[in-house]
Design an enzyme around this catalytic site. Sequence first.
Site, short mmCIF file in Angstrom:
data_model
loop_
_atom_site.label_atom_id
_atom_site.label_comp_id
_atom_site.label_asym_id
_atom_site.label_seq_id
_atom_site.Cartn_x
_atom_site.Cartn_y
_atom_site.Cartn_z
N HIS A 1 0.94 -1.28 0.04
CA HIS A 1 -0.14 0.05 -0.06
C HIS A 1 0.80 1.19 0.13
CE1 HIS A 1 -3.96 -2.12 1.72
NE2 HIS A 1 -3.40 -2.49 0.45
N GLU B 1 0.85 4.03 1.82
CA GLU B 1 1.35 4.72 2.91
C GLU B 1 2.53 3.83 3.64
OE1 GLU B 1 -1.62 3.55 2.07
OE2 GLU B 1 -3.42 4.59 3.23
N CYS C 1 -5.96 1.94 5.47
CA CYS C 1 -6.25 0.57 6.05
C CYS C 1 -5.79 0.45 7.58
CB CYS C 1 -6.11 -0.55 5.21
SG CYS C 1 -4.84 -0.91 5.04
N CYS D 1 -1.91 -0.22 7.44
CA CYS D 1 -1.21 0.83 7.03
C CYS D 1 -1.26 1.92 8.35
CB CYS D 1 -1.64 1.66 5.92
SG CYS D 1 -1.07 0.93 4.32
#
Length: 148
Positions: free
Chosen positions: A70, A72, A98, A101
Amino acid sequence: MTRPGWDEYFMEVARTVATRATCPRASVGAVLVREHRILTTGYNGAPRNVAHCTEAGCELVNGHCVRSTHAEANAVVQGALHGVGLDGATAYCTHQPCVNCAKLLISAGIVKIVYVEAYADPFSQRLLAEAGVALVPFATLAHANANA
Ligand SMILES: [Zn+2]
Ligand SMILES: [Zn+2]
């Protein structure tokens, strides 16, 4: 000439970063900032030296692509790779993080997260609240500091 405020400026950078995403399931961007300076950036895509989803196809588990990291998380990894401390930084994210993260951002020392697209993840929100990380929808900030 209209100058963008800091929040608009950094979110525009996050949107630009997102255009580099290599997982066709989502284009997400994150920019970590401290004292009006960009520390790191990240977009979602496969790990270094691993084939992109755009080449090898996504690897789906429970409706999520597990091939890509992801945005992040990649922004945090970039800090590790280059030895950039992220303590006290603000994260500008095109999407609400999410839970995985959120955990990384909390432990990296991020104190505030500004996001555009809401992503319903009650546990992520609970963790951020417990850790004292401010979670701020971008819409509530836009134009608030255009002249700052
Ligand atoms: Zn993918
Ligand atoms: Zn995530």
